[in-house]
Design a protein around this motif. Sequence first.
Motif, mmCIF file in Angstrom:
data_model
loop_
_atom_site.group_PDB
_atom_site.id
_atom_site.type_symbol
_atom_site.label_atom_id
_atom_site.label_comp_id
_atom_site.label_asym_id
_atom_site.label_seq_id
_atom_site.Cartn_x
_atom_site.Cartn_y
_atom_site.Cartn_z
ATOM 1 N N ILE A 231 0.836 -1.210 0.000
ATOM 2 C CA ILE A 231 0.000 0.000 0.000
ATOM 3 C C ILE A 231 0.867 1.255 0.000
ATOM 4 C CG2 ILE A 231 -1.703 1.339 1.308
ATOM 5 C CD1 ILE A 231 -2.837 -1.349 2.315
ATOM 6 N N ILE A 232 1.953 1.251 0.775
ATOM 7 C CA ILE A 232 2.809 2.444 0.842
ATOM 8 C C ILE A 232 3.477 2.698 -0.503
ATOM 9 C CG2 ILE A 232 5.156 1.686 1.527
ATOM 10 C CD1 ILE A 232 3.181 4.135 3.620
ATOM 11 N N THR A 233 3.839 1.615 -1.237
ATOM 12 C CA THR A 233 4.435 1.767 -2.567
ATOM 13 C C THR A 233 3.423 2.325 -3.553
ATOM 14 O OG1 THR A 233 5.913 -0.101 -2.153
ATOM 15 C CG2 THR A 233 5.623 0.563 -4.436
ATOM 16 N N LYS A 234 2.182 1.859 -3.465
ATOM 17 C CA LYS A 234 1.145 2.301 -4.409
ATOM 18 C C LYS A 234 0.755 3.758 -4.212
ATOM 19 C CE LYS A 234 -0.806 -2.196 -5.603
ATOM 20 N NZ LYS A 234 -1.960 -3.120 -5.504
ATOM 21 N N ARG A 235 1.100 4.335 -3.059
ATOM 22 C CA ARG A 235 0.884 5.774 -2.878
ATOM 23 C C ARG A 235 1.603 6.571 -3.969
ATOM 24 N NH1 ARG A 235 1.738 7.315 3.547
ATOM 25 N NH2 ARG A 235 -0.350 6.686 4.304
ATOM 26 N N PHE A 236 2.808 6.116 -4.318
ATOM 27 C CA PHE A 236 3.613 6.840 -5.315
ATOM 28 C C PHE A 236 3.013 6.740 -6.716
ATOM 29 C CE2 PHE A 236 6.759 5.895 -1.995
ATOM 30 C CZ PHE A 236 7.340 7.146 -1.826
ATOM 31 N N ARG A 237 2.118 5.788 -6.949
ATOM 32 C CA ARG A 237 1.604 5.531 -8.291
ATOM 33 C C ARG A 237 0.267 6.200 -8.567
ATOM 34 N NH1 ARG A 237 2.913 -0.998 -8.212
ATOM 35 N NH2 ARG A 237 5.167 -0.797 -7.817
#
Length: 515
Positions: A231-237
């Motif tokens: 989820i934290i990675t998908k924030r950037f996307r």
Amino acid sequence: MIEILLNLQLLAPFFLFLFLILPLLFFFSSASPFNNKHPVPTTKVVTVPKSYPLIGSYLALKRTGNRRIQWLSDIVQISPAATFTFHRPMGHLQVITGNPAIVEHILKTRFSNYQKGYFIISTMSDFLGTGIFNADGNTWKFQRQVASHEFNTKSIRKFVEDVVDAELSDHLLPIMASAAQEDRTLDFQDILQRFAFDNICKIAFGFDAEYLTPSVERSKFAMAYEEATEIITKRFRELFPLWKVKRALNIGSEKRLRLAVREVHEFAKNIVREKKKELKEKEVLESVDMLSRFLSSGHSDEDFVTDIVISFILAGKDTTSAALTWFFWLLSKNPRVEKEIVNEIMEKSEAPVYDEVKHMVYTHAALCESMRLYPPVPMGTKEAADDDVLPDGTVVKKGMLVTYHVYAMGRLESIWGEDWAEFKPERWLQKVESGMWKFVGKDSFTYPVFQAGPRMCLGKEMAFMQMQSMVAGILRRFTVVPTVAEGVEPNFISFLSSQMEGGFPVKIIERETSH
């Protein structure tokens, strides 16, 4: 209720912005070829993506789905000086490069100008806090200085002899032997992650997690940790930072993130509390681990030390397991290389000691070659503190992001030659007069798998010793055979560190050692 109303008041500009932008986004997505329901032609024509007002190249990025890394890599490979400027939403620009001269510029020459920066730190702080991988300045410097004591030759030898060897013989090899006997399929990626997790807990925190067991049951911590990283990675996307709205309202993925982070933090805090208790009860510890050093340094704030624990779990659990997952996949496709490694292993003792493992030159080269093609951390991003000009002439404005694409760099013909697509450990080796192999490394700016400059990975040598010990222990007794259908290539994805999408299902075969 009052808190929700206050959050809504703060977020009013977001909703107004969405009201104005969504019709425009709908127009572009409807008019673009990305909305075509017919199958996309199989012929791959790589071009720099088209940019639209306000949304930049978001549509092209969105279309790539779970192949963002490969798509950006393809663009780097066709770009002049292996560098291009990506148009992010709202007019923000991001330089993406595979140029070693630029990598040296941002990671060493102008190190002080290229930091994690506000954008990255604020996006990841809910999970990583102020841990070493989400910190700049004195906070980063202090953590690195204390941690550096754990990565000397004496500590690495102790790690291999006391931790890795014991985990291999007591847990990993028996699980593999049982799977071979029962003809059972293992998710080898999961097995390697569990092994690495137990290792980092023992060496860094003096804590036995006992996660690598015959049970396939996944712990609450492991599931929470994986959900948090995703989820934290998908924030950037996201097209726009809508995650801030969801976080304020505690809904959707941000609600799940909050629960996952709570579980991860509670696990880490328990490790810290147990260590504090141990330090209080014992005047002298049997062995001083990294966590003890942090707590003894005067920084006993529980939240701060908890952030440190989570960062080092990230470093120890995910990177070596990712590297080995792809290593064993590549070996299955390259029996010649596997044979060379097995020959090298068989020349050593049945339970090779530290010095023997250290001099497994061909195995070391094969691991480097595997990480060239499938790096554990495929991209690294920095934020410019001031205006700058990169070595190729690209202008960087204050606040711009500059990303070095490690995955792309491993595929550049200008660096590795026409045979870059081949898995070829010999490209790291040179024959000496005695007929033996000598390892010939690449500089860290050409091969930034372990970063470079002042942020060079402290655990590089420890990681190699761990991986070489594991390879020796596993391949002496077993062959790892993927169960995927012939011709099926697993997908390389990344959530903070790389993974094999869907896991790595394998059969374990007892090796014939009569030769």
